[in-house]
Every structure is written in C-alpha cells, then in structure tokens.
Scaffold this motif. Structure first.
Motif, short mmCIF file in Angstrom:
data_model
loop_
_atom_site.label_atom_id
_atom_site.label_comp_id
_atom_site.label_asym_id
_atom_site.label_seq_id
_atom_site.Cartn_x
_atom_site.Cartn_y
_atom_site.Cartn_z
N SER A 241 38.93 -6.28 -28.06
CA SER A 241 37.60 -5.66 -28.05
C SER A 241 36.56 -6.69 -28.46
O SER A 241 36.88 -7.74 -29.00
N HIS A 242 35.30 -6.35 -28.18
CA HIS A 242 34.19 -7.26 -28.44
C HIS A 242 33.07 -6.52 -29.19
O HIS A 242 31.97 -6.36 -28.68
N PRO A 243 33.34 -6.03 -30.41
CA PRO A 243 32.25 -5.41 -31.16
C PRO A 243 31.08 -6.40 -31.27
O PRO A 243 31.30 -7.60 -31.42
N ARG A 244 29.85 -5.89 -31.18
CA ARG A 244 28.72 -6.81 -31.15
C ARG A 244 27.48 -6.26 -31.84
O ARG A 244 27.40 -5.08 -32.15
N VAL A 245 26.54 -7.18 -32.02
CA VAL A 245 25.22 -6.89 -32.56
C VAL A 245 24.23 -7.73 -31.77
O VAL A 245 24.62 -8.63 -31.03
N SER A 246 22.96 -7.47 -31.95
CA SER A 246 21.92 -8.26 -31.29
C SER A 246 21.23 -9.17 -32.29
O SER A 246 20.91 -8.76 -33.40
N LEU A 247 21.01 -10.40 -31.87
CA LEU A 247 20.18 -11.34 -32.63
C LEU A 247 18.81 -11.31 -31.98
O LEU A 247 18.67 -11.65 -30.81
N PRO A 248 17.78 -10.92 -32.71
CA PRO A 248 16.44 -10.87 -32.11
C PRO A 248 15.95 -12.27 -31.74
O PRO A 248 16.35 -13.27 -32.35
N ASP B 137 28.40 -3.82 -39.27
CA ASP B 137 27.40 -3.57 -38.21
C ASP B 137 27.96 -3.84 -36.81
O ASP B 137 27.39 -3.38 -35.82
N PHE B 138 29.04 -4.60 -36.71
CA PHE B 138 29.61 -4.91 -35.40
C PHE B 138 30.33 -3.68 -34.86
O PHE B 138 31.30 -3.22 -35.44
N LEU C 104 34.68 -3.47 -36.06
CA LEU C 104 35.41 -4.73 -36.07
C LEU C 104 36.58 -4.69 -37.03
O LEU C 104 36.46 -4.21 -38.16
N ASN C 105 37.71 -5.21 -36.58
CA ASN C 105 38.89 -5.35 -37.42
C ASN C 105 38.92 -6.78 -37.95
O ASN C 105 39.27 -7.71 -37.21
#
Length: 184
Positions: free
Chosen positions: A122-129, A144-145, A156-157
């Motif tokens: 899996s690819h848990p993600r967040v945004s970098l402004p 937050d991921f 996220l694990n």
C-alpha cells in the motif's frame, strides 16, 4: 535547590541534543532514485546530494507523466529491498523542502506476498503544500499517512515501510522540488 534546577535543565537539554543526533536524515545517509520526465538523472541527483546536501528535481519541457523521486528507508544501492521496522519512538517525519507544486508524499509499505519492497504494497500518503519562494519545514505525524489520503483510509504500518516516494502527479515544464532534510 538552584543548583538542582540548573542540573535538571542541563540534563534535559543533553537528552534533546542526543535524541536529535540519533535521528536518521535520508538526505545524508541514503541513495535516491528518480523515475519520470526530470532533467536530472539518478547520478546527478546523488552527486549534488553528496556535495551540497540537497536533492534537486526539475521537470523536463512538456512532461507527459508524473515524476517520482524516492528513497529507501534502509539504505540500498537498488530501488528495492526489505521493509524496515521504524521505531515506535518515531512519531513523525520532518522534511525541509521547496517546491513550485503540490507534492504527494507516499510512505510505501512492503507487499502482501511477503517478498519485500518489490512492486505492490500500500501507499498511504499525505500532501506537501507548494512552497515556491522559500524552504519550508513540515513535521508530518506518521498517523496522518492514509491510503489515498482518505480520512478512513488504511493507516501506515511502521513495521513494514519500504521507502518514501515524493510524487508530482501533474508536473509543468520547469517545476522544481528541492529537499534539504528528511528525518524521522
């Protein structure tokens, strides 16, 4: 009592200093990899990283697909390897960067087949402004991921993390991403 207070402050400052020194900085320690329409290739990215302590990616003219910059959590000469167990003491990843566009930061996990970091997982993600005018430092809690950045997405694990992917899904000609620090 005054001496005791001074000693306690010194101990506290020493502990903070030691903790800061034990954090891994992926800019300093690990090889970086690139895929997509960037001006820089892997060799140029890593040469600049080693010489000046910065990772730089510039989108080519008329890019047709996304640009993905990534780094293994455990240093590797290949863009593959085994997942890493990040200590539960690590609560966040801290990144100092400058970018002309929004960047998606994926924390790529090992795959379900148990074969490590080969495609899948899996690819848990967040945004970098975007931060086009100056370097910004952001601390992102690992919690937050989420998968697809959904509020109820899989989290996220930290016991099965392979790499961090910095992805510009819609690069425009000449867009820049500069990274000075990635610590956890």
């Amino acid at each position: 009592m005054k001496n005791f207070s001074i000693v306690m402050v010194l101990v506290f400052v020493s502990v903070l200093k030691i903790e800061g020194q034990n954090r891994t900085d992926l800019i300093k320690s690990n090889k970086w990899f690139i895929a997509g329409p960037s001006v820089e290739n892997e060799e140029a990215i890593n040469a600049l990283r080693l010489k000046k302590g910065i990772v730089l990616v510039t989108a080519k003219e008329n890019p047709k697909r996304e640009i993905e910059l990534n780094v293994m959590i455990t240093n590797s000469e290949t863009n593959d390897g085994v997942p890493t167990n990040i200590s539960n003491k690590s609560k966040y990843v801290e990144i100092t960067y400058q970018s002309t566009q929004i960047i998606k930061l994926q924390a790529r996990e090992g795959n379900a087949e148990g074969t490590g970091c080969v495609h899948g997982g899996s690819h848990p993600r967040v945004s970098l402004p975007a931060s086009p005018k100056h370097f910004s430092t952001i601390k992102i809690p690992w919690t937050d991921f989420k998968q697809d950045e959904l509020p109820n997405g899989k989290t996220l694990n930290l016991n099965n993390i392979c790499k961090l992917n910095f992805v510009n899904y819609n690069p425009v000609s000449g867009s820049l991403l500069k990274i000075k620090k990635v610590v956890f």
